[in-house]
Motif scaffolding. Structure first.
Motif, PDB file in Angstrom:
ATOM      1  N   TYR A 174       0.952  -1.015  -0.142  1.00 17.16           N
ATOM      2  CA  TYR A 174      -0.304   0.272  -0.067  1.00 17.16           C
ATOM      3  C   TYR A 174       0.823   1.327   0.250  1.00 17.16           C
ATOM      4  N   LEU A 175       1.288   1.913  -1.579  1.00 16.61           N
ATOM      5  CA  LEU A 175       1.744   3.250  -0.991  1.00 16.61           C
ATOM      6  C   LEU A 175       1.334   4.217  -0.772  1.00 16.61           C
ATOM      7  N   LYS A 176      -0.502   4.391  -1.359  1.00 21.98           N
ATOM      8  CA  LYS A 176      -0.838   5.812  -1.054  1.00 21.98           C
ATOM      9  C   LYS A 176      -2.105   5.218  -0.221  1.00 21.98           C
ATOM     10  N   ILE A 177      -2.569   6.050   0.706  1.00 22.22           N
ATOM     11  CA  ILE A 177      -4.542   5.175   0.727  1.00 22.22           C
ATOM     12  C   ILE A 177      -4.806   6.786   0.976  1.00 22.22           C
ATOM     13  N   ASN A 178      -5.933   7.039   0.563  1.00 23.04           N
ATOM     14  CA  ASN A 178      -7.006   8.419   1.128  1.00 23.04           C
ATOM     15  C   ASN A 178      -7.177   8.278   1.866  1.00 23.04           C
ATOM     16  N   LYS A 179      -8.300   9.358   2.480  1.00 25.89           N
ATOM     17  CA  LYS A 179      -8.577   9.874   4.150  1.00 25.89           C
ATOM     18  C   LYS A 179      -9.992   8.765   4.339  1.00 25.89           C
ATOM     19  N   ASN A 180     -10.853   8.288   2.871  1.00 27.86           N
ATOM     20  CA  ASN A 180     -11.926   7.500   2.949  1.00 27.86           C
ATOM     21  C   ASN A 180     -11.815   5.906   3.102  1.00 27.86           C
ATOM     22  N   ASN A 181     -10.281   6.088   3.517  1.00 33.81           N
ATOM     23  CA  ASN A 181     -10.119   4.862   2.986  1.00 33.81           C
ATOM     24  C   ASN A 181     -10.611   3.649   3.660  1.00 33.81           C
ATOM     25  N   LYS A 182     -11.439   2.523   2.868  1.00 31.39           N
ATOM     26  CA  LYS A 182     -12.712   1.429   2.970  1.00 31.39           C
ATOM     27  C   LYS A 182     -11.557   0.339   2.819  1.00 31.39           C
ATOM     28  N   GLY A 183     -10.164   0.427   2.885  1.00 29.68           N
ATOM     29  CA  GLY A 183      -9.965  -1.126   2.981  1.00 29.68           C
ATOM     30  C   GLY A 183     -10.368  -2.209   1.586  1.00 29.68           C
ATOM     31  N   ILE A 184      -9.789  -3.450   2.362  1.00 31.47           N
ATOM     32  CA  ILE A 184     -10.160  -4.546   1.229  1.00 31.47           C
ATOM     33  C   ILE A 184     -10.768  -5.849   1.935  1.00 31.47           C
ATOM     34  N   ASP A 185     -11.626  -6.220   1.444  1.00 33.91           N
ATOM     35  CA  ASP A 185     -12.311  -7.496   1.524  1.00 33.91           C
ATOM     36  C   ASP A 185     -11.732  -8.704   1.245  1.00 33.91           C
ATOM     37  N   PHE A 186     -11.610  -9.374   2.048  1.00 33.83           N
ATOM     38  CA  PHE A 186     -11.448 -11.311   1.989  1.00 33.83           C
ATOM     39  C   PHE A 186     -13.053 -12.097   2.226  1.00 33.83           C
ATOM     40  N   ASN A 187     -12.942 -12.596   0.857  1.00 38.60           N
ATOM     41  CA  ASN A 187     -13.699 -13.357   1.499  1.00 38.60           C
ATOM     42  C   ASN A 187     -12.800 -15.031   1.865  1.00 38.60           C
ATOM     43  N   ILE A 188     -13.384 -15.252   3.282  1.00 39.38           N
ATOM     44  CA  ILE A 188     -12.298 -16.135   4.351  1.00 39.38           C
ATOM     45  C   ILE A 188     -13.787 -16.915   4.881  1.00 39.38           C
ATOM     46  N   LYS A 189     -13.651 -18.251   4.660  1.00 40.13           N
ATOM     47  CA  LYS A 189     -14.376 -19.411   5.350  1.00 40.13           C
ATOM     48  C   LYS A 189     -15.732 -18.814   4.739  1.00 40.13           C
ATOM     49  N   LYS A 190     -16.381 -18.430   3.999  1.00 34.48           N
ATOM     50  CA  LYS A 190     -17.495 -17.646   3.337  1.00 34.48           C
ATOM     51  C   LYS A 190     -17.808 -17.083   4.163  1.00 34.48           C
ATOM     52  N   LYS A 191     -17.055 -16.050   5.104  1.00 33.79           N
ATOM     53  CA  LYS A 191     -17.672 -14.881   5.366  1.00 33.79           C
ATOM     54  C   LYS A 191     -16.491 -13.694   4.627  1.00 33.79           C
ATOM     55  N   ARG A 192     -17.481 -12.900   5.167  1.00 30.74           N
ATOM     56  CA  ARG A 192     -16.240 -11.140   4.538  1.00 30.74           C
ATOM     57  C   ARG A 192     -15.675 -10.322   5.265  1.00 30.74           C
ATOM     58  N   VAL A 193     -14.474  -9.595   5.200  1.00 35.09           N
ATOM     59  CA  VAL A 193     -13.604 -10.131   6.369  1.00 35.09           C
ATOM     60  C   VAL A 193     -12.911  -8.502   5.586  1.00 35.09           C
ATOM     61  N   ASN A 194     -12.874  -7.561   6.967  1.00 34.38           N
ATOM     62  CA  ASN A 194     -12.668  -6.119   6.161  1.00 34.38           C
ATOM     63  C   ASN A 194     -11.750  -5.921   6.284  1.00 34.38           C
ATOM     64  N   PHE A 195     -10.402  -5.224   5.769  1.00 30.83           N
ATOM     65  CA  PHE A 195      -8.844  -4.789   6.576  1.00 30.83           C
ATOM     66  C   PHE A 195      -8.812  -3.011   5.998  1.00 30.83           C
ATOM     67  N   LYS A 196      -8.077  -2.883   7.138  1.00 30.34           N
ATOM     68  CA  LYS A 196      -7.880  -1.363   6.650  1.00 30.34           C
ATOM     69  C   LYS A 196      -6.734  -0.636   6.736  1.00 30.34           C
ATOM     70  N   PRO A 197      -5.835  -1.208   5.557  1.00 29.13           N
ATOM     71  CA  PRO A 197      -4.288  -0.992   5.414  1.00 29.13           C
ATOM     72  C   PRO A 197      -4.148   0.136   5.735  1.00 29.13           C
ATOM     73  N   LYS A 198      -2.705   0.338   6.961  1.00 29.17           N
ATOM     74  CA  LYS A 198      -2.117   1.408   6.521  1.00 29.17           C
ATOM     75  C   LYS A 198      -0.807   1.639   5.241  1.00 29.17           C
ATOM     76  N   GLN A 199      -1.098   2.885   4.882  1.00 29.40           N
ATOM     77  CA  GLN A 199       0.096   3.348   4.205  1.00 29.40           C
ATOM     78  C   GLN A 199       2.113   2.854   4.545  1.00 29.40           C
ATOM     79  N   PHE A 200       1.698   2.046   3.569  1.00 33.36           N
ATOM     80  CA  PHE A 200       3.814   1.614   3.659  1.00 33.36           C
ATOM     81  C   PHE A 200       2.942  -0.213   4.401  1.00 33.36           C
ATOM     82  N   ASP A 201       2.123  -1.168   3.986  1.00 35.44           N
ATOM     83  CA  ASP A 201       1.337  -1.694   4.720  1.00 35.44           C
ATOM     84  C   ASP A 201       1.783  -2.768   3.876  1.00 35.44           C
ATOM     85  N   LEU A 202       2.597  -4.303   3.439  1.00 36.46           N
ATOM     86  CA  LEU A 202       2.444  -5.690   2.848  1.00 36.46           C
ATOM     87  C   LEU A 202       1.837  -6.845   3.067  1.00 36.46           C
ATOM     88  N   PHE A 203       0.712  -6.698   2.852  1.00 31.06           N
ATOM     89  CA  PHE A 203      -0.455  -7.911   2.674  1.00 31.06           C
ATOM     90  C   PHE A 203       0.814  -9.077   2.674  1.00 31.06           C
TER      91      PHE A 203
END
Length: 172
Positions: free
Chosen positions: A106-135
């Motif tokens: 994540y090089l650049k994230i805006n103020k209204n960052n809603k992150g990224i959703d992952f489908n984990i075991k049929k459940k939607r899980v949201n992560f809100k990365p910070k700038q410079f995070d490596l997923f």
């Protein structure tokens, strides 16, 4: 299954140059998109002198966090996902056909960052990365980034490792 590491210290020496490369190469990508009215996506291949450095950072983290693996090749490529109010397509996807281990910086994230959703075991899980995070996550994990919808851009880099072992074994 999903590992997150902030790599600000590691990426800081070349961060500004890398960001500038993303911003400078985007107009050529947008010109190609104009030629194809059916194109959907925000990704473009980033020609950067920092590809090897980014992959070295990712490999170091993967070797610490994951089970043993061997690389099929070292033909590393860097893809840039760049979204803003003008171009903000996103969809659910995985990386089964192109990688074994997937990394997103994540090089650049805006103020209204809603992150990224992952489908984990049929459940939607949201992560809100910070700038410079490596997923770091397996190729089969479905995910959907929230693109920027305002004038502030969201810029991430996708890094893919192709391994001889299966992702399920590497991430077990």
């Amino acid at each position: 299954m999903i590992h997150v590491k902030n790599i600000k210290k590691e990426i800081n020496p070349f961060y500004k140059n890398l960001l500038k490369e993303c911003e400078n190469q985007r107009p050529a990508f947008l010109e190609k998109v104009k030629l194809d009215p059916h194109f959907e996506g925000n990704n473009f291949y980033l020609k950067t002198n920092h590809t090897r450095s980014l992959y070295n950072i990712m490999l170091k983290e993967c070797r610490k966090l994951l089970n043993k693996f061997t690389l099929k090749d070292d033909n590393f490529k860097c893809w840039c996902y760049f979204s803003d109010k003008y171009f903000n397509y996103s969809n659910w996807h995985d990386h089964i056909t192109s990688s074994t281990i997937n990394g997103v910086v994540y090089l650049k994230i805006n103020k209204n960052n809603k992150g990224i959703d992952f489908n984990i075991k049929k459940k939607r899980v949201n992560f809100k990365p910070k700038q410079f995070d490596l997923f770091i996550f397996p190729n089969y994990l479905e995910h959907c980034p929230y693109p920027s919808k305002n004038k502030e851009s969201r810029i991430t880099l996708n890094l893919e490792l192709r391994c001889n072992e299966r992702a399920k074994n590497i991430f077990s």
